[in-house]
Structures are given as structure tokens and as C-alpha cells.
Design a protein around this motif. Structure first.
Motif, PDB file in Angstrom:
ATOM      1  N   LEU A   1       7.100  -0.171  -3.236  1.00 16.28           N
ATOM      2  CA  LEU A   1       7.795   0.582  -4.285  1.00 16.28           C
ATOM      3  C   LEU A   1       8.008  -0.272  -5.530  1.00 16.28           C
ATOM      4  N   ASP A   2       8.368  -1.530  -5.317  1.00 10.72           N
ATOM      5  CA  ASP A   2       8.559  -2.421  -6.471  1.00 10.72           C
ATOM      6  C   ASP A   2       7.253  -2.590  -7.239  1.00 10.72           C
ATOM      7  N   ASN A   3       6.169  -2.761  -6.507  1.00  6.76           N
ATOM      8  CA  ASN A   3       4.874  -2.934  -7.160  1.00  6.76           C
ATOM      9  C   ASN A   3       4.464  -1.655  -7.894  1.00  6.76           C
ATOM     10  N   PHE A   4       4.687  -0.514  -7.264  1.00  6.63           N
ATOM     11  CA  PHE A   4       4.332   0.765  -7.876  1.00  6.63           C
ATOM     12  C   PHE A   4       5.135   0.979  -9.157  1.00  6.63           C
ATOM     13  N   ASP A   5       6.387   0.563  -9.138  1.00  7.52           N
ATOM     14  CA  ASP A   5       7.250   0.702 -10.304  1.00  7.52           C
ATOM     15  C   ASP A   5       6.751  -0.140 -11.478  1.00  7.52           C
ATOM     16  N   LYS A   6       6.121  -1.294 -11.161  1.00  5.61           N
ATOM     17  CA  LYS A   6       5.661  -2.209 -12.206  1.00  5.61           C
ATOM     18  C   LYS A   6       4.353  -1.777 -12.865  1.00  5.61           C
ATOM     19  N   ILE A   7       3.626  -0.894 -12.214  1.00  2.03           N
ATOM     20  CA  ILE A   7       2.325  -0.492 -12.742  1.00  2.03           C
ATOM     21  C   ILE A   7       2.489   0.184 -14.098  1.00  2.03           C
TER      22      ILE A   7
ATOM     23  N   ILE B   1      16.833   2.637  -3.355  1.00  7.19           N
ATOM     24  CA  ILE B   1      15.824   2.046  -4.234  1.00  7.19           C
ATOM     25  C   ILE B   1      15.146   3.139  -5.058  1.00  7.19           C
ATOM     26  N   LEU B   2      14.860   4.261  -4.410  1.00  5.28           N
ATOM     27  CA  LEU B   2      14.211   5.368  -5.111  1.00  5.28           C
ATOM     28  C   LEU B   2      15.095   5.911  -6.228  1.00  5.28           C
TER      29      LEU B   2
ATOM     30  N   PHE C   1      10.553   7.299 -10.893  1.00  3.50           N
ATOM     31  CA  PHE C   1       9.354   8.010 -10.472  1.00  3.50           C
ATOM     32  C   PHE C   1       9.476   9.494 -10.834  1.00  3.50           C
ATOM     33  N   ASP C   2       8.336  10.101 -11.141  1.00  4.23           N
ATOM     34  CA  ASP C   2       8.363  11.487 -11.618  1.00  4.23           C
ATOM     35  C   ASP C   2       8.556  12.497 -10.500  1.00  4.23           C
ATOM     36  N   LYS C   3       8.043  12.184  -9.313  1.00 10.37           N
ATOM     37  CA  LYS C   3       8.222  13.086  -8.178  1.00 10.37           C
ATOM     38  C   LYS C   3       8.259  12.265  -6.898  1.00 10.37           C
ATOM     39  N   ILE C   4       9.150  12.666  -5.968  1.00  6.56           N
ATOM     40  CA  ILE C   4       9.292  11.970  -4.695  1.00  6.56           C
ATOM     41  C   ILE C   4       9.160  12.990  -3.575  1.00  6.56           C
ATOM     42  N   MET C   5       8.297  12.696  -2.615  1.00 11.90           N
ATOM     43  CA  MET C   5       8.128  13.549  -1.446  1.00 11.90           C
ATOM     44  C   MET C   5       8.369  12.708  -0.204  1.00 11.90           C
ATOM     45  N   LEU C   6       9.320  13.112   0.607  1.00 12.60           N
ATOM     46  CA  LEU C   6       9.704  12.363   1.798  1.00 12.60           C
ATOM     47  C   LEU C   6       9.311  13.152   3.040  1.00 12.60           C
ATOM     48  N   VAL C   7       8.771  12.444   4.026  1.00 10.73           N
ATOM     49  CA  VAL C   7       8.261  13.115   5.224  1.00 10.73           C
ATOM     50  C   VAL C   7       8.870  12.498   6.478  1.00 10.73           C
ATOM     51  N   GLY C   8       9.508  13.337   7.301  1.00 13.00           N
ATOM     52  CA  GLY C   8       9.991  12.870   8.593  1.00 13.00           C
ATOM     53  C   GLY C   8      11.476  13.069   8.818  1.00 13.00           C
TER      54      GLY C   8
END
Length: 438
Positions: free
Chosen positions: A332-338, A368-369, A374-381
Motif C-alpha cells: 500500500l505504501d508503494n502504491f501510494d507513492k506511484i 492505513i487506507l 486512493f480513488d476506490k477501495i474494494m475489500l474481499v473477505g
């Protein structure tokens, strides 16, 4: 039949099999037992399929008229003892790799680098447990010059069992984090179990490769002969990130003073220790620098481990092979930095086998989220479901799905377009199927 006698049989029939459905001509079939299966019941079928011998531990299946049955006390122990005996006969160097995150990627990178100078046997896929490690070692042949053996663990004592079989000369722990807490009980249990590799190397005067950026590993390896790698100039091999590309890892490494720049196909800064470990081990074993550079630059991750995929509609980072609190956070941290103008979509699946800490660890990821944009978050489980009491009310762009199938049905009706998507979750959540819909 003792192990020495069985070994003479193995030398004549050096291919082994534990699945009666995959028996080939002249193999030795080991009739392993599990919770829901008993290989002894398929011994005769294995012989009919071409097996030269079958190793069984149930006297009732043995035919007195057929000397192809080898009766032992415990088939699994016999498989492990045969593997250990075989490894000792060949006497080639063995490097053992374990760790909470990155061990398979590190293993693949190291094997790719060493292949530039040696005939290498490396663990295939994730054959890294009490069955997989023996099967790997039994693939060793006289022409091999070095073995790279991955070792996984989910309970105390697992690594000790594996190192006693593989007898490694060299060891590497990628890191120690919160995973399989259901089996280990605590992070201290993880540390102690992973540390069984260091204990073995210490006792047998071997050599470690240690990430000097990790104070836990540095402390645990104190007093053992070691080669260090990290981002500090005090390391034997040190590196720094080059921010030349928005998603792929590029870095500059040095041994003493000569700089070398590598652009990789690896996603994320968190892969730097994995790549730098391969550099350190390659140079330790005198692989030419040009060969190391080419091997790492050409390596492309597979099997849903930090794979970057460009579809007709989106850019995907698929990391759905496994997940735990540490790997989830760094992803998530890496994705945020992109840096990108595209909308960022996060698809996360449950982190499994966290035991009593599962609820809190999933809440930590949710916190953290909330902090990210992030523009959209989808959580599964169900684990995320239990932890999302307040998140969905705070974030209107968050959706919760009970299963991957539910998410698949949603995406078929509400496709994502022109976005960059991170897909991350434990393997059992089956998020790998989501990629085809994006």
C-alpha cells in the motif's frame, strides 16, 4: 531396508513421485499419508502405472509375491532421510532461504544470477515444506554445482526440521514479520523459528547473507560469519534507489566504490533487498558483474507476485499469491507513492492465518487506507468485513464483498476503466481471478 540400501535403489531409479496420478515409468513412488488421503491405497496403481518400486508403511497392502514393495516404518521420515543422505553424498554447497516476505522472489533472483556461472538446482514453485524440501534435494544430480533451497514455516520447529535435512552451508533470512501467527502464536515465535536457520549456520560454521538495514537480523546474526547488504555504506554491498521510473525498481549498487545501475522488472522499492541479496550472493560466488546485471535486469516475476500487467483497459499490479500485515503495508505504501494521473483502485483480500490478532491487524490495514487518497477501495473477505465497522461510513468510495466471486459479479456489471489497480490478498481468497476482469 535401511537408508543405505534404499539409496542404492534410488541411484538406479533417481526419479521419485508422491502422487499416484503423476506416476511415470521407473519412478519410486512414496506412499505419503495426509489428513484426507492415504498413498498406501494407491501403491498397486502406481506399480501398474510403471513405477519401479513403491515405498509403503502399511503392511496390509504389501504383496509377498512382489518384491517391488518396500515396507518402512514411516514413509515421510524415510523420504526425508533419503534426501538428507543423498545431499550428503554429493557434498555440493547448499544455500537455504527463509523469511516472512519475499523469500520466493529472492530465491528466484539468486538462482537466476547464479545460473550465469553455475549449474544450479533451485526450489521449484513453493515446494518449501517438509515434503517439498526433500523432493527438491532428491533432484540433485552430480552435474549440479550449487543448490538454492527455499524453506517455509508455519509452526515452531519447522525450519530446524528442514535444515537438518538440507544441511545448508549458507543461509539467508529475508525478514521476520507477522505471518502464520495461528501456528506460531506470536511474533516471537516467528523470530525463534526463522532463527533456527541462523542457529544451524552458527553451529556448523557456515556463512550468512544479512540485510544490514534490519536491526533484528543484525542482532540475531551477531558472531556468525556474514556478508551484509543494505542501503548504508557500512554494508559489504550497498545500494540506493534511482527514481527514474514511476513503478519499476531501479537502483545503484556498489561494492567498495564502483557504481552499477540496474533497471528491473520488479514493482516496488520493497524489492530492493531481494535484488541486492542476489547481487551480494552472485559476487560472493564470483559470478561476473555483467552477468549479475543482465540476470537481474531480465528477470520478470511470475505467479502473481508483484506482477505488472497492462490490459486493454487498465494497469494492474497483481500481488495475490500471499498477504500478511507487513507485505500488505509495504504494498500500500508503494502504491501510494506511484506518480500517475490515473485513478488508483485498491482491491484487497483477507490476510489468513493470523489467529487471535486477525481482527486488529485488519483494522490496522483499514486505518492505513483511511490515511491514503486512493480513488476506490474494494475489500474481499469475512476478516475485512468484521473490521469495517466505521470505514465504509468514512469513505464513500469503499465497497465490501464477502467473496472473490461476489466481486467478480460486481465487476462484470461495473467494470473499471483507465485506472491503475493494486490486487493484493492471501492466495486462498483467489483474487488472481479478478485480474482477467480488469
Amino acid at each position: 531396508m535401511d537408508i543405505a540400501q534404499l539409496y542404492r535403489v534410488f541411484l538406479k531409479h533417481p526419479d521419485v513421485c508422491t502422487d499416484s496420478r503423476k506416476v511415470a515409468k521407473d519412478v519410486i513412488f512414496f506412499a505419503l499419508k495426509g489428513v484426507s488421503f492415504d498413498g498406501n491405497k494407491f501403491a498397486s496403481k502406481a506399480l501398474e502405472g510403471g513405477a519401479a518400486y513403491v515405498v509403503v508403511d502399511d503392511p496390509s497392502v504389501v504383496s509377498d509375491q512382489d518384491d517391488r514393495y518396500i515396507l518402512v516404518k514411516d514413509v515421510l521420515k524415510t523420504l526425508q532421510q533419503l534426501a538428507a543422505y543423498h545431499r550428503q553424498q554429493l557434498k555440493l554447497p547448499v544455500l537455504a532461504i527463509t523469511g516472512t516476505n519475499g523469500k520466493t522472489t529472492t530465491k528466484e533472483l539468486i538462482a537466476t544470477v547464479l545460473n550465469r556461472g553455475y549449474n544450479v538446482l533451485a526450489t521449484e514453485g513453493n515446494l518449501n515444506n517438509h515434503i517439498g524440501v526433500p523432493l527438491t534435494l532428491l533432484k540433485l544430480r552430480p552435474e549440479h554445482q550449487i543448490a538454492v533451497v527455499e524453506m517455509g514455516a508455519s509452526h515452531p520447529g519447522d525450519i530446524k526440521e528442514l535444515v537438518d535435512i538440507a544441511n545448508p552451508d549458507y543461509g539467508l533470512i529475508t525478514n521476520i514479520g507477522k505471518a502464520h501467527l495461528e501456528g506460531f502464536g506470536s511474533i516471537e515465535g516467528v523470530r525463534k523459528t526463522k532463527g533456527e536457520l541462523y542457529d544451524y549456520i552458527r553451529k556448523h560454521d557456515g556463512i550468512l547473507f544479512v540485510n544490514s538495514d534490519d536491526p533484528t537480523l543484525m542482532e540475531m546474526s551477531e558472531g556468525i560469519s556474514r556478508v551484509t547488504y543494505g542501503t548504508d555504506t557500512s554494508a559489504t554491498f550497498y545500494a540506493q534507489i534511482i527514481y527514474a521510473r514511476p513503478m519499476m525498481l531501479s537502483f545503484r549498487w556498489r561494492q567498495v566504490s564502483m557504481p552499477h545501475d540496474i533497471s528491473t522488472h520488479l514493482v516496488g522499492e520493497y524489492n530492493l533487498p531481494n535484488a541486492l541479496a542476489a547481487v551480494a550472493i552472485g559476487r560472493f560466488f564470483d559470478v561476473a558483474t555483467d552477468g549479475i546485471m543482465e540476470a537481474i535486469a531480465e528477470y520478470t516475476p511470475t505467479n502473481n507476485r508483484s506482477q505488472l500487467t497492462q490490459t486493454d483497459r487498465n494497469t494492474l499490479i497483481v500481488d495475490a499469491y500471499n498477504a500478511n500485515p507487513v507485505s500488505m503495508k509495504v504494498a500500500l505504501d508503494n502504491f501510494d507513492k506511484i506518480r500517475t494521473d490515473l485513478p488508483k483502485v485498491v482491491i484487497l483480500g483477507d490476510m489468513k492465518e493470523l489467529g487471535k490478532e486477525s481482527l486488529q491487524e485488519h483494522k490496522t490495514i483499514l486505518n492505513i487506507l483511511v490515511e491514503k487518497s486512493f480513488d476506490k477501495i474494494m475489500l474481499v473477505g469475512k476478516e475485512f468485513g468484521a473490521a469495517t465497522e466505521n470505514l465504509t461510513s468514512q469513505r464513500q468510495n469503499t465497497l465490501l464483498f464477502e467473496s472473490a466471486q461476489d466481486l467478480e459479479e460486481y465487476l462484470e456489471q461495473h467494470p473499471i476503466d483507465q485506472s491503475i489497480i493494486l490486487i493484493k490478498g492471501s492466495h486462498s481468497v483467489h483474487l488472481e481471478n479478478i485480474a482477467s476482469l480488469c
